[in-house]
Scaffold this active site. Structure first.
Site, PDB file in Angstrom:
ATOM      1  N   SER A  85      -5.188  -9.654  20.533  1.00  0.00           N
ATOM      2  CA  SER A  85      -4.638  -8.640  19.622  1.00  0.00           C
ATOM      3  C   SER A  85      -3.134  -8.830  19.434  1.00  0.00           C
ATOM      4  O   SER A  85      -2.487  -8.023  18.766  1.00  0.00           O
ATOM      5  CB  SER A  85      -4.926  -7.239  20.169  1.00  0.00           C
ATOM      6  OG  SER A  85      -4.496  -7.125  21.509  1.00  0.00           O
TER       7      SER A  85
ATOM      8  N   THR B  37      -6.727  25.323 -15.484  1.00  0.00           N
ATOM      9  CA  THR B  37      -7.899  25.245 -14.597  1.00  0.00           C
ATOM     10  C   THR B  37      -8.930  24.433 -15.381  1.00  0.00           C
ATOM     11  O   THR B  37      -8.947  24.495 -16.619  1.00  0.00           O
ATOM     12  CB  THR B  37      -8.474  26.636 -14.247  1.00  0.00           C
ATOM     13  OG1 THR B  37      -8.942  27.242 -15.448  1.00  0.00           O
ATOM     14  CG2 THR B  37      -7.447  27.543 -13.594  1.00  0.00           C
ATOM     15  N   HIS B  38      -9.721  23.650 -14.700  1.00  0.00           N
ATOM     16  CA  HIS B  38     -10.667  22.731 -15.351  1.00  0.00           C
ATOM     17  C   HIS B  38      -9.955  21.776 -16.307  1.00  0.00           C
ATOM     18  O   HIS B  38     -10.563  21.310 -17.272  1.00  0.00           O
ATOM     19  CB  HIS B  38     -11.757  23.485 -16.129  1.00  0.00           C
ATOM     20  CG  HIS B  38     -12.396  24.598 -15.364  1.00  0.00           C
ATOM     21  ND1 HIS B  38     -13.557  24.444 -14.638  1.00  0.00           N
ATOM     22  CD2 HIS B  38     -12.004  25.886 -15.191  1.00  0.00           C
ATOM     23  CE1 HIS B  38     -13.863  25.600 -14.068  1.00  0.00           C
ATOM     24  NE2 HIS B  38     -12.937  26.491 -14.383  1.00  0.00           N
TER      25      HIS B  38
ATOM     26  N   SER C 145       4.230  -4.225 -19.861  1.00  0.00           N
ATOM     27  CA  SER C 145       3.013  -5.018 -19.933  1.00  0.00           C
ATOM     28  C   SER C 145       3.380  -6.452 -20.300  1.00  0.00           C
ATOM     29  O   SER C 145       4.361  -6.691 -21.006  1.00  0.00           O
ATOM     30  CB  SER C 145       2.089  -4.409 -20.987  1.00  0.00           C
ATOM     31  OG  SER C 145       1.235  -5.397 -21.510  1.00  0.00           O
TER      32      SER C 145
ATOM     33  N   LYS D  81       4.633  -0.929 -23.919  1.00  0.00           N
ATOM     34  CA  LYS D  81       4.135  -0.169 -22.762  1.00  0.00           C
ATOM     35  C   LYS D  81       5.214   0.220 -21.765  1.00  0.00           C
ATOM     36  O   LYS D  81       6.170  -0.503 -21.525  1.00  0.00           O
ATOM     37  CB  LYS D  81       3.076  -0.996 -22.024  1.00  0.00           C
ATOM     38  CG  LYS D  81       1.818  -1.193 -22.841  1.00  0.00           C
ATOM     39  CD  LYS D  81       0.935   0.021 -22.810  1.00  0.00           C
ATOM     40  CE  LYS D  81       0.026  -0.103 -21.608  1.00  0.00           C
ATOM     41  NZ  LYS D  81      -0.878   1.019 -21.525  1.00  0.00           N
TER      42      LYS D  81
ATOM     43  N   ASN E 196       4.501   1.811 -18.097  1.00  0.00           N
ATOM     44  CA  ASN E 196       3.380   2.244 -17.258  1.00  0.00           C
ATOM     45  C   ASN E 196       3.820   2.930 -15.959  1.00  0.00           C
ATOM     46  O   ASN E 196       4.819   2.549 -15.364  1.00  0.00           O
ATOM     47  CB  ASN E 196       2.508   1.039 -16.902  1.00  0.00           C
ATOM     48  CG  ASN E 196       1.783   0.481 -18.111  1.00  0.00           C
ATOM     49  OD1 ASN E 196       1.447   1.226 -19.027  1.00  0.00           O
ATOM     50  ND2 ASN E 196       1.585  -0.826 -18.130  1.00  0.00           N
TER      51      ASN E 196
ATOM     52  N   GLU F 201       0.441   5.229  -9.854  1.00  0.00           N
ATOM     53  CA  GLU F 201      -0.910   4.668  -9.714  1.00  0.00           C
ATOM     54  C   GLU F 201      -1.103   4.019  -8.345  1.00  0.00           C
ATOM     55  O   GLU F 201      -2.158   4.141  -7.724  1.00  0.00           O
ATOM     56  CB  GLU F 201      -1.166   3.639 -10.819  1.00  0.00           C
ATOM     57  CG  GLU F 201      -1.283   4.276 -12.193  1.00  0.00           C
ATOM     58  CD  GLU F 201      -1.292   3.222 -13.294  1.00  0.00           C
ATOM     59  OE1 GLU F 201      -2.332   3.038 -13.919  1.00  0.00           O
ATOM     60  OE2 GLU F 201      -0.247   2.595 -13.514  1.00  0.00           O
TER      61      GLU F 201
ATOM     62  N   TYR G 115     -13.166   3.161  28.741  1.00  0.00           N
ATOM     63  CA  TYR G 115     -12.588   2.225  27.771  1.00  0.00           C
ATOM     64  C   TYR G 115     -13.626   1.197  27.325  1.00  0.00           C
ATOM     65  O   TYR G 115     -14.431   0.716  28.126  1.00  0.00           O
ATOM     66  CB  TYR G 115     -11.377   1.497  28.384  1.00  0.00           C
ATOM     67  CG  TYR G 115     -10.812   0.443  27.451  1.00  0.00           C
ATOM     68  CD1 TYR G 115      -9.911   0.790  26.448  1.00  0.00           C
ATOM     69  CD2 TYR G 115     -11.221  -0.890  27.537  1.00  0.00           C
ATOM     70  CE1 TYR G 115      -9.418  -0.167  25.571  1.00  0.00           C
ATOM     71  CE2 TYR G 115     -10.735  -1.851  26.664  1.00  0.00           C
ATOM     72  CZ  TYR G 115      -9.829  -1.475  25.671  1.00  0.00           C
ATOM     73  OH  TYR G 115      -9.358  -2.426  24.800  1.00  0.00           O
TER      74      TYR G 115
ATOM     75  N   GLN H  71      -9.709  -1.656  20.715  1.00  0.00           N
ATOM     76  CA  GLN H  71      -8.600  -2.512  20.271  1.00  0.00           C
ATOM     77  C   GLN H  71      -8.449  -2.434  18.743  1.00  0.00           C
ATOM     78  O   GLN H  71      -7.380  -2.691  18.200  1.00  0.00           O
ATOM     79  CB  GLN H  71      -8.864  -3.948  20.716  1.00  0.00           C
ATOM     80  CG  GLN H  71      -7.794  -4.942  20.330  1.00  0.00           C
ATOM     81  CD  GLN H  71      -7.894  -6.231  21.131  1.00  0.00           C
ATOM     82  OE1 GLN H  71      -7.567  -6.262  22.308  1.00  0.00           O
ATOM     83  NE2 GLN H  71      -8.380  -7.283  20.505  1.00  0.00           N
TER      84      GLN H  71
HETATM   85  N1  ARG Z   1      -5.532  -5.226  23.854  1.00  0.00           N
HETATM   86  C1  ARG Z   1      -6.294  -4.178  24.437  1.00  0.00           C
HETATM   87  C2  ARG Z   1      -6.408  -3.011  23.444  1.00  0.00           C
HETATM   88  O1  ARG Z   1      -5.666  -2.989  22.549  1.00  0.00           O
HETATM   89  C3  ARG Z   1      -5.629  -3.673  25.671  1.00  0.00           C
HETATM   90  C4  ARG Z   1      -6.560  -3.095  26.687  1.00  0.00           C
HETATM   91  C5  ARG Z   1      -7.452  -4.125  27.195  1.00  0.00           C
HETATM   92  N2  ARG Z   1      -8.161  -3.710  28.355  1.00  0.00           N
HETATM   93  C6  ARG Z   1      -9.114  -4.467  28.885  1.00  0.00           C
HETATM   94  N3  ARG Z   1      -9.655  -4.031  29.947  1.00  0.00           N
HETATM   95  N4  ARG Z   1      -9.504  -5.554  28.319  1.00  0.00           N
HETATM   96  O2  ARG Z   1      -7.264  -2.158  23.570  1.00  0.00           O
END
Ligand code: ARG
Length: 461
Positions: A22, A153-154, A275, A281, A283, A288, A315, A320
């Site tokens: 991660s 309204t509407h 545009s 145009k 815009n 948007e 957990y 993650q």
């Molecule tokens: N990168 C993990 C997360 O964001 C951290 C926790 C990981 N814990 C584990 N026991 N693998 O959730």
């Protein structure tokens, strides 16, 4: 080699390693990870769990790592996640002492802490942005207490109101958003460290010490829950989604108010685009995009809700997945609030077309019915008389304020000359004095209330 590789004979597959990592996105948490580690390590030293001098060395090195990352001297690459990265770097710098940091801690409570620290900070930034937006709305309201417009309204013309009343309607929404954020902050502001992997620890830790250092109001009260709770993150995404919903509704109105059909506003050149093919145009791309980005923020909320829906205690690695949704929502809301608050005061209101919009569409019809009621006719009958009067007007192509008193009288003997005053849009507005209504007195009172509420959230300003 992985820090957890002791019980393994072989290495992780290369693709699996990349899949598992991660770091590419949670590196955003490096500051919060260092803050949490310094508080944890200081407590370990104070409680005699590791020697004080070693705790001091760890903390000093952690803060050096923080500055090196911040200044771009240290590239955040090559680890499983930000927690591992910082711990590995610490150990590279100070050897075996660095290996003591993770005593009485798991990445499960560590990541829970980091997200709370991160969200608490971002929530305060978003609240500040809302604050600026509401102040802008108040300024615009003060400038437009008597700018008469049609309320719908509407999406059909309904009754006259003022631009100030309209702006303050959005101020109310954003004030509720502030309230929602401040309630969500209470649930974020609880310290999970010490829950460790899932059942806390046998070390004599002092969780309150850590909470105080990091300015948390309380510690979490069940270690299984603490490492697997993301309610606060869901709530935060929900608050963000509602902010986006409000912005989106506002911008939807800006988009069609700026159309040739409505002609109520003109966009400033700084906030509109042309545009590539149609030279004429202009815009409303900013509006948007804000409307469009609302969808992605809802997506972030749905993603996290769905990720969490069948997770057993405690957990699970699924969690993650919380980070990218949170980061995306934070970036989106901050960006949209910021650009919208800059753009809002640059819109040019075409007061004439707003006013003529209010005069068309028989917006004083309710006023007219109320007039007859005040002269003694039951409301349901008055509604019928004015309905016929409106039909007459639309066949004759006339507005209510263009009829002669004779024409009025042909519908009811109760009509007198004063009806011509009563159907004037500005009078219909000023006669509405109840709390929450559009008369300038009522709107001014709500502006005062809004300012007072803002001071209660942001006392220093
Ligand atoms: N990168 C993990 C997360 O964001 C951290 C926790 C990981 N814990 C584990 N026991 N693998 O959730």
């Amino acid at each position: 080699m992985k820090m957890w590789s002791g019980r393994f004979k072989g290495a992780l597959d290369r693709k699996a390693d990349a899949f598992n990592s991660s770091l590419s996105f949670d590196k955003r948490l490096y500051k919060h990870d260092v803050m949490g580690s310094i508080a944890h390590c200081t407590m370990l030293g104070e409680c005699g769990i590791i020697p004080k001098e070693e705790a001091e060395l760890i903390c000093k090195t952690l803060s050096e790592i923080f500055y090196d990352v911040k200044n771009g001297k240290l590239k955040v690459v090559g680890a499983e996640d930000i927690h591992m990265f910082i711990e590995e770097e610490l150990t590279t710098r100070i050897g075996d002492v660095g290996k003591k940091l993770h005593t009485a801690r798991s990445r499960n409570d560590q990541v829970a802490l980091d997200i709370r620290l991160y969200l608490r900070e971002e929530l305060d930034t978003i609240a500040e942005l809302l604050h600026t937006l509401i102040k802008t709305l108040i300024t615009l309201s003060n400038e437009n207490l008597d700018t008469v417009i049609a309320a719908y309204t509407h999406l059909q013309k309904a009754q006259p109101t003022t631009l100030a009343h309209y702006f303050m309607a959005y101020a109310e929404m954003f004030l509720r958003d502030l309230e929602r954020l401040s309630e969500c902050r209470l649930r974020i502001n609880v310290m999970p460290l010490g829950s460790c992997a899932c059942t806390s620890t046998t070390y004599p830790i002092d969780r309150k010490n850590v909470a105080n250092r990091l300015d948390f109001a309380d510690v979490t009260h069940n270690s299984l829950d603490a490492v697997s709770d993301r309610d606060f993150a869901v709530e935060f995404l929900c608050a963000c989604s509602i902010i986006m919903m409000h912005l989106s509704r506002f911008n939807e109105e800006i988009i069609y108010w700026a159309s040739d059909e409505f002609g109520y506003i003109e966009l400033d050149d700084r906030y509109s685009t042309g545009s590539s093919i149609m030279p004429q145009k202009k815009n409303p791309d900013m509006s948007e995009l804000i409307r469009g980005k609302t969808g992605r923020c809802y997506g972030d909320l749905m993603a996290l809700l769905t990720t969490m829906k069948a997770l057993p205690l405690a957990y699970n690695k699924d969690m993650q997945e919380d980070k990218e949704a949170l980061f995306d929502a934070v970036d989106t809301v901050k960006m949209c609030l910021d650009i919208f608050t800059d753009m809002l005061p640059t819109l040019k209101y075409n007061k004439e077309s707003l006013r003529s919009g209010a005069d068309k569409g028989f917006t004083s019809a309710t006023e007219c019915a109320d007039y007859l009621v005040k002269k003694g006719m039951p409301f349901r009958d008055a509604h019928g008389v004015i309905g016929r009067l409106v039909l007459y007007c639309s066949e004759q192509n006339k507005r209510l304020d263009e009829l002669s008193i004779g024409e009025y009288k042909s519908f009811s003997e109760l009509f007198d000359n004063d009806v011509l005053n009563c159907v004037k849009a500005e009078n219909a507005v000023q006669n509405r004095k109840a709390v929450g209504s559009p008369s300038d007195k009522a709107v001014k009172a709500e502006i005062k209330r809004a300012e007072k509420l803002l001071r209660s959230y942001f006392p220093e300003t």
